[in-house]
Design a protein around this motif. Structure first.
Motif: not given
Length: 97
Positions: A9-10, A28-32, A40-44
């Motif tokens: 979920r973004c 971990g890569e997605q979260v970072a 990457a444009t919808r963190l966290p």
């Protein structure tokens, strides 16, 4: 070796489905935000579901299936409400006729 299909979920409320052979590393890569692309444009982002699969093809197939699902069906999956997942699948197939 295990493979995984997963659902994130973004921050904007959208969902992202993917697959991997190392779930902890990939999340971990997605979260970072180091993966680039959509998440990457919808963190966290937050892991909301995952499914172990025997093969990469099985994981990829499950990922693609989830990507085609409606938001309501994804949310039923997250809740583990298989009756609702089935109902939504039937409703969608009824509309194709």
């Amino acid at each position: 070796m295990a493979f995984w299909a997963y659902l994130l979920r973004c921050a904007d409320g959208s969902y992202y489905a993917g697959h991997t052979d190392d779930l902890d590393k990939r999340i971990g890569e997605q979260v970072a935000g180091v993966c680039g692309g959509y998440t990457a444009t919808r963190l966290p982002v937050e892991l909301v579901g995952s499914q172990a699969c025997a093969t990469r093809i099985e994981a990829l197939t499950f990922e693609r299936r989830i990507k085609g699902w409606s938001r309501a069906k994804k949310e039923a999956l997250i809740k583990g409400n298989w009756e609702e997942v089935s109902r939504l699948a039937r409703n969608r197939s009824d509309k194709k006729d």
